[in-house]
Design an enzyme around this catalytic site. Sequence first.
Site, PDB file in Angstrom:
ATOM      1  CG  ASP A   1      52.261 -15.106  71.884  1.00 29.87           C
ATOM      2  OD1 ASP A   1      52.868 -14.705  72.798  1.00 29.87           O
ATOM      3  OD2 ASP A   1      52.021 -16.196  71.401  1.00 29.87           O
TER       4      ASP A   1
ATOM      5  CD  GLU B   1      56.851 -18.953  74.161  1.00 27.04           C
ATOM      6  OE1 GLU B   1      57.661 -19.552  73.864  1.00 27.04           O
ATOM      7  OE2 GLU B   1      55.494 -19.023  73.191  1.00 27.04           O
TER       8      GLU B   1
ATOM      9  CE  LYS C   1      51.357 -16.349  75.306  1.00 27.22           C
ATOM     10  NZ  LYS C   1      52.578 -17.054  74.705  1.00 27.22           N
TER      11      LYS C   1
ATOM     12  CG  ASP D   1      53.914 -17.609  69.107  1.00 27.50           C
ATOM     13  OD1 ASP D   1      52.875 -18.527  69.739  1.00 27.50           O
ATOM     14  OD2 ASP D   1      55.164 -17.581  69.520  1.00 27.50           O
ATOM     15  CB  SER D   2      48.918 -20.806  68.460  1.00 23.14           C
ATOM     16  OG  SER D   2      48.083 -19.745  68.656  1.00 23.14           O
TER      17      SER D   2
ATOM     18  CD  GLU E   1      51.860 -24.328  75.958  1.00 23.09           C
ATOM     19  OE1 GLU E   1      52.100 -22.978  75.638  1.00 23.09           O
ATOM     20  OE2 GLU E   1      51.757 -25.224  74.832  1.00 23.09           O
TER      21      GLU E   1
HETATM   22  O1  KIV Z   1      50.377 -18.754  70.844  1.00 23.39           O
HETATM   23  C1  KIV Z   1      49.414 -19.118  71.548  1.00 23.39           C
HETATM   24  O2  KIV Z   1      48.344 -19.441  71.128  1.00 23.39           O
HETATM   25  C2  KIV Z   1      49.801 -19.563  72.949  1.00 23.39           C
HETATM   26  C3  KIV Z   1      48.782 -19.834  74.020  1.00 23.39           C
HETATM   27  C4  KIV Z   1      48.631 -21.286  73.276  1.00 23.39           C
HETATM   28  C5  KIV Z   1      49.117 -19.921  75.389  1.00 23.39           C
HETATM   29  O3  KIV Z   1      50.973 -18.977  73.201  1.00 23.39           O
END
Ligand code: KIV
Length: 275
Positions: free
Chosen positions: A82, A113, A111, A43-44, A181
Amino acid sequence: MKTVSSFQTLKNNNEKIAMLTAYDYSTAQVLDKAEVDAILVGDSLAMVVLGHENTYNITIDEMLIFVSAVARGAKNSFIIGDMPFMSYNLSVAQGLENAGKMIKAGANAVKLEGCNDHIINLIKRCTESGIPVLGHLGFTPQLMNALGGHKIQGKTSDKIEAILESAKKLEEAGCFGIVLELMPADSAKYITENLNIPTIGIGAGVNCSGQIVVIDDILGKFTDFTPKFVKKYANLHDDIMKGVLAYKQEVKEGLFPSDKESFELNKEEKEKLFS
Ligand code: KIV
């Protein structure tokens, strides 16, 4: 084809796991050819692709567009989607439905959190339903407001033990790995040594089972800010700038397109027009 069991095999063989993020088709093709161990559609992308200030403002529907693009480009890679903020927080049913959408879009795993009773139940339901889950502890960007900002986590033995306790719960619930992280290298080492499943570090030192970084950071494409834990392996911002300026100059000077990049009209038709 890499599978979810590859992660444990790599850890058991003491081989480091090299993961990267990707968000688009052509970048995914490169990562696929390079045979990275897994690709995270993080989600980055809300920040590095869409220009938001943080990761809060991306929806599951937007994420699915990028997951499917990466899946089309990386046919042999293990792809992790994510789950964005509020796409799994309302209920287990909501999280499971959205995790299913990630898989239908081409992800092999999702993924999530954090760690609380709700997350644990959701991980159990996902894994029972055949959806592998990667956990994420330490600094968790979706919980940034609750954590009091972008801060290094796990700086005292009490805090490290608390992260380890959460990590063990995630492992027990069925996670195949956990992203750690932003924490001191020794904190991540201690947590890694006390888990069976692999840890994937980002800003967590060299002793994790593997590493993940945001591709736009390590290739020098995203330049708004560079975290301390980022090493630059290329400088795409400058390379793109060079290409764009050269193109602009050639257009202004009438040098582009040349005959080489143009199509020719046959001689007869040309004479009709110009003679
Ligand atoms: O969103 C992302 O890219 C991440 C990684 C940096 C672990 O969660």
